[in-house]
Scaffold this active site. Sequence first.
Site, PDB file in Angstrom:
ATOM      1  CG  ASP A 148      -2.271   0.589   0.997  1.00 18.12           C
ATOM      2  OD1 ASP A 148      -2.414   1.359   0.031  1.00 18.12           O
ATOM      3  OD2 ASP A 148      -3.191   0.358   1.807  1.00 18.12           O
ATOM      4  CG  ASP A 203      -9.592   2.302  -0.850  1.00 16.39           C
ATOM      5  OD1 ASP A 203      -8.583   2.173  -1.575  1.00 16.39           O
ATOM      6  OD2 ASP A 203      -9.561   2.214   0.392  1.00 16.39           O
TER       7      ASP A 203
HETATM    8  C1  GLA Z   1      -5.994   1.518   1.479  1.00 15.22           C
HETATM    9  C2  GLA Z   1      -6.140   0.515   0.343  1.00 15.22           C
HETATM   10  C3  GLA Z   1      -7.273  -0.428   0.685  1.00 15.22           C
HETATM   11  C4  GLA Z   1      -6.984  -1.144   1.992  1.00 15.22           C
HETATM   12  C5  GLA Z   1      -6.765  -0.133   3.103  1.00 15.22           C
HETATM   13  C6  GLA Z   1      -6.245  -0.784   4.373  1.00 15.22           C
HETATM   14  O1  GLA Z   1      -7.086   2.371   1.565  1.00 15.22           O
HETATM   15  O2  GLA Z   1      -6.387   1.158  -0.871  1.00 15.22           O
HETATM   16  O3  GLA Z   1      -7.461  -1.380  -0.363  1.00 15.22           O
HETATM   17  O4  GLA Z   1      -5.851  -1.971   1.825  1.00 15.22           O
HETATM   18  O5  GLA Z   1      -5.806   0.848   2.715  1.00 15.22           O
HETATM   19  O6  GLA Z   1      -6.026   0.136   5.407  1.00 15.22           O
END
Ligand code: GLA
Length: 404
Positions: A148, A203
């Site tokens: 990430d 997301d």
């Molecule tokens: C980010 C990523 C998500 C998830 C969260 C976890 O937002 O894009 O897919 O992995 O972190 O905290």
Amino acid sequence: MRKIVLSLLAVLFVLTASAQKYPGLADTPPMGWNSWNIYACDITEQLVREVADAMVDRGLKEAGYEYVVIDDCWHGERDSLGFITDDQENFPSGIKALADYVHSLGLKFGIYSDAGWTTCGGRPGSRGYEYQDALKYAEWGVDYLKYDWCATDNVNAKGAYDTMLRALAKAGRPILFSMCEWGDNKPWLWAKDIGHMWRTTGDIYDDFYGEDDHGTWSSWGILNILDMQDGLREYAGPGHWNDPDMMEVGNHGLSVNESRAHFAMWCMIASPLIAGTDIQNASEETIEILTNEEAIAINQDLLGIQGFKHSKTDSLEVWYKPLAEGDWAVCFLNRDSISKEINYDWKATVVKDDFAKRNANFANTTYEIRDVWKHKNLGKTKRALKTTVPGHDVLMLHLSNIEK
Ligand code: GLA
């Protein structure tokens, strides 16, 4: 003397050669399950075991889902030597035991970290600890790393992902590398030799169309994320995929029709199929969508070509995806909430795919039409196709070239 010079050159080559990502791990889009969409930080080893069991019992393993991935919040603190530990409260048996259990079911095991100081959930990130973390993952039997992008300050994205790739290569275990920097630095332009897949957007959340504003960032609905894939198809292919995020199929905010449309479109755009669903409690309809083998075959087609939007009339889009052996997948996507009549004259339609160097000229070539959701043959492309697509749903077809 010549020997010494050659040896020095060889050493120099080894030291400077770019690290290789593991080949053969993602020749078709990776398939699996990830904990985030449904459990977020409320994840425990017990839940992961139950999900892994359910993936076997409910037919996902048989349908091709391979990876069980724990997203954020499995981490404990770093020990005195800097090695990462597991959260003792929620993972009392440890990550290694969990990986062993997942492997014992014939599935593969994935984990999550972050290129910054901390993960998005505030756990220790891998920045400065990349080689130690990769060693730990290899020791635990990890097969997949999602990496990430929170708390990265001014870090250079290509450099950060390349460092972790080198660390993984050094650790010596085949680990699929799933990059998650939300498309901020256009990874499709530089990550082909670094990641096996890269997120292209922020997301996803379980709404067919919408924006969930969190202040400094937003999550996006299914169609919003689909629209953001525009212009990216030429960057994906076997071993390196655009990742429009984990699926929300069957989750609260989506109807059955919407879940079907979501899954169909992720198949059409050769997306990794990573389910973010509550597999144990999912309805039969949800499981049927996730395990539709005809739709999955379109996603997993060996050419690995991402589909494209061919035309749009009002809220009805027609998408095409070239398949092996001269076949095509065609998907009518109804973005509207009310049903739409289709009267589609194949012979008046010319499909020219310059990227794939493939044309479909229905005036000269006849195809057999198969409805992928009804599992029924609908005749041939000689005659116009007359039918109805319900609101927020799809008609997904596999066209077989019968003259091959
Ligand atoms: C980010 C990523 C998500 C998830 C969260 C976890 O937002 O894009 O897919 O992995 O972190 O905290």
